[in-house]
Each structure stands twice: as C-alpha cells, then as structure tokens.
Design an enzyme around this catalytic site. Structure first.
Site, short mmCIF file in Angstrom:
data_model
loop_
_atom_site.label_atom_id
_atom_site.label_comp_id
_atom_site.label_asym_id
_atom_site.label_seq_id
_atom_site.Cartn_x
_atom_site.Cartn_y
_atom_site.Cartn_z
N LEU A 163 -71.61 -23.91 -20.07
CA LEU A 163 -72.91 -24.28 -20.81
C LEU A 163 -72.42 -24.07 -22.34
CD1 LEU A 163 -75.74 -22.76 -18.78
CD2 LEU A 163 -74.39 -24.87 -18.39
N ASN B 64 -76.27 -16.96 -12.67
CA ASN B 64 -74.89 -17.54 -11.94
C ASN B 64 -74.40 -16.74 -10.96
OD1 ASN B 64 -72.54 -19.38 -11.97
ND2 ASN B 64 -71.35 -17.64 -13.02
N HIS C 199 -70.77 -15.90 -9.04
CA HIS C 199 -69.17 -16.05 -9.05
C HIS C 199 -68.61 -15.14 -8.02
CE1 HIS C 199 -65.58 -16.53 -11.48
NE2 HIS C 199 -65.31 -15.20 -11.05
N ASP D 106 -68.81 -16.04 -17.70
CA ASP D 106 -68.83 -14.78 -16.75
C ASP D 106 -69.15 -13.47 -17.17
OD1 ASP D 106 -68.59 -16.65 -14.63
OD2 ASP D 106 -66.43 -16.78 -14.66
C1 GRF Z 1 -69.08 -20.64 -4.79
O1 GRF Z 1 -67.91 -19.91 -4.65
C2 GRF Z 1 -69.53 -19.80 -5.98
O2 GRF Z 1 -69.59 -18.73 -6.40
C3 GRF Z 1 -68.87 -20.62 -7.18
O3 GRF Z 1 -68.65 -21.96 -6.67
C4 GRF Z 1 -68.65 -21.78 -5.41
C5 GRF Z 1 -69.77 -22.86 -5.23
O4 GRF Z 1 -69.92 -23.17 -3.62
N1 GRF Z 1 -69.45 -20.50 -8.60
P1 GRF Z 1 -71.18 -24.05 -3.22
O5 GRF Z 1 -71.07 -25.37 -3.78
O6 GRF Z 1 -72.48 -23.46 -3.34
O7 GRF Z 1 -70.87 -24.11 -1.74
#
Ligand code: GRF
Length: 222
Positions: free
Chosen positions: A111, A125, A127, A164
């Site tokens: 972003l 977010n 992660h 992050d």
């Molecule tokens: C997830 O593992 C999330 O932690 C990461 O990207 C992936 C997205 O998966 N940021 P989805 O599109 O929600 O299935």
C-alpha cells in the site's frame, strides 16, 4: 537523575460497534474473504463485508463476493497512470460504501500513502507467519520450512508504512510436523488464518484493541 519511559500516544481505531462495515482487498482465491463472509452470515462477527476490491480481474475472490451479493470492483494497476491514482479510485469505492475498516486478505500490492492516509489505523492484514519472522515475502511457509522452525503460524496486524511491520493484533501458532511440505504446512496455517481474521475484526468492533506505538493492547471482554 530520573528516567521515565516515553509515553506512547494511545489510539483506538474505531468506536465500539455491533455492525462494523468492512472493505476487503484481495488478489487471489479469497478463502480469507470467505471466512469473513461466513462469520458475518453466521453472526460470529459483529459486522458485514460491504465492498470487495481487487487488483486482478481474474481473482476468484471477486466471484466469491458476487455470490454473497457484495459489490466487488477491479482496480488494475495498468488502468491508472500511477499507484496513487489507482489507490484514489479504491478509496473512492470504499468511501461510497461507508467502509470503516479495510481488511487485506491476500492483497499483494504494497500500500502507498493514499490508502494508508485515508484509513489511518484502520487497515489490517493477515500474513502466514509468526511475524516478525518471515515477513515481506510471498513464500513465508516455504521459508519457515527451509529454516527448520518447529512452530509456524499466522499474524493479523495493523498496516503502516513498514511492510508486515505494523502493530500485531493476534497470532495463532501451529506445529511444523516431520514430513511437512509447503502445501501441508500452508493448509494447517490457513485453517488458523480463517479463525484469526474474523476474531481480530471482532476484537476491533468490540473496541478492545488499543494501538500504543508499535504495539497493541487488548482489553479484557466487558
Ligand atoms: C493467505 O495465506 C494470507 O495469509 C496471505 O495470502 C494468502 C491469501 O489466501 N496474505 P486467500 O486468497 O485468502 O485464500
């Protein structure tokens, strides 16, 4: 001579609400978006997803939103002269829908100042690692395996201008098992992601999350 700890400014992202309006940004398959749609539909999360935006026209997340009757729009970087212009369009879309909290659920672009400024302290977010380990990568699970860690997991955090690196709201851990592959570990972490994200939204909607510098304080349930 006396020393006193610096006093951090305390911010509460939003006043408590029983119906938080979420805008979700997603670039891919959208299983985390689905966990929010499901949690809202079952009443486990006090809120609703009112807008979904993607940078990718082919993101399955878009289809999931439409199936749930949620307005979804694509904002591809190539359609705008700059990242700021792209983000301005996203901010306009989210603003029209009255979005209070933005959730990045597998949204790949980093972003910029336009989105960060419009939703200061109101973007979170998810992660797939226990931050600060394995941040700023699209291969956190593979990196965790390569490193040989025995515990992995996921983190929900506020988004600021450190990729992050914003204040952590909650983390969920899973064991790394002998014989794990990137796929098996990712799947175990993903199951926890689907619990963690609605839980973080619930904490914020309940007014239980305070931001103090780069940390959060989670207030007890009243
Ligand atoms: C997830 O593992 C999330 O932690 C990461 O990207 C992936 C997205 O998966 N940021 P989805 O599109 O929600 O299935």
């Amino acid at each position: 001579m006396t020393f006193s700890a610096p006093v951090e400014a305390v911010a509460r992202p939003l006043p408590p609400t029983d119906r938080i309006r979420l805008g979700v940004l997603a670039s891919g398959r959208g299983t985390n978006l689905q966990s929010l749609l499901d949690a809202a539909a079952s009443g486990q999360m006090p809120g609703e997803v009112v807008a979904v935006a993607s940078n990718r026209p082919d993101a399955p997340a878009i289809e999931r939103a439409r199936r749930a009757g949620v307005p979804a729009s694509v904002f591809a970087r190539a359609d705008y002269p700059s990242r700021a212009a792209q983000e301005e369009a996203i901010v306009g879309f989210l603003g029209e829908r009255g979005v209070e909290l933005v959730v990045l659920a597998g949204y790949v672009p980093v972003l910029g100042a336009t989105l960060l400024g419009a939703f200061d302290n109101r973007i979170i977010n998810i992660h797939p690692s226990l931050l600060p380990a394995f941040g700023n990568t699209l291969h956190a699970q593979a990196d965790a395996l390569r490193h040989g860690v025995k515990i992995a997991g996921c983190t929900v955090h506020f988004v600021n201008n450190q990729v992050d690196g914003g204040p952590i709201i909650l983390q969920r851990a899973v064991p790394v098992l002998e014989g794990d592959t990137e796929e098996s570990l990712s799947e175990r972490i993903l199951a926890e992601e689907h619990r963690a994200l609605p839980e973080a939204v619930r904490l914020i909607a309940d007014g239980r999350v305070l931001i103090e510098g780069n940390r959060t304080r989670i207030l007890p349930a009243s």
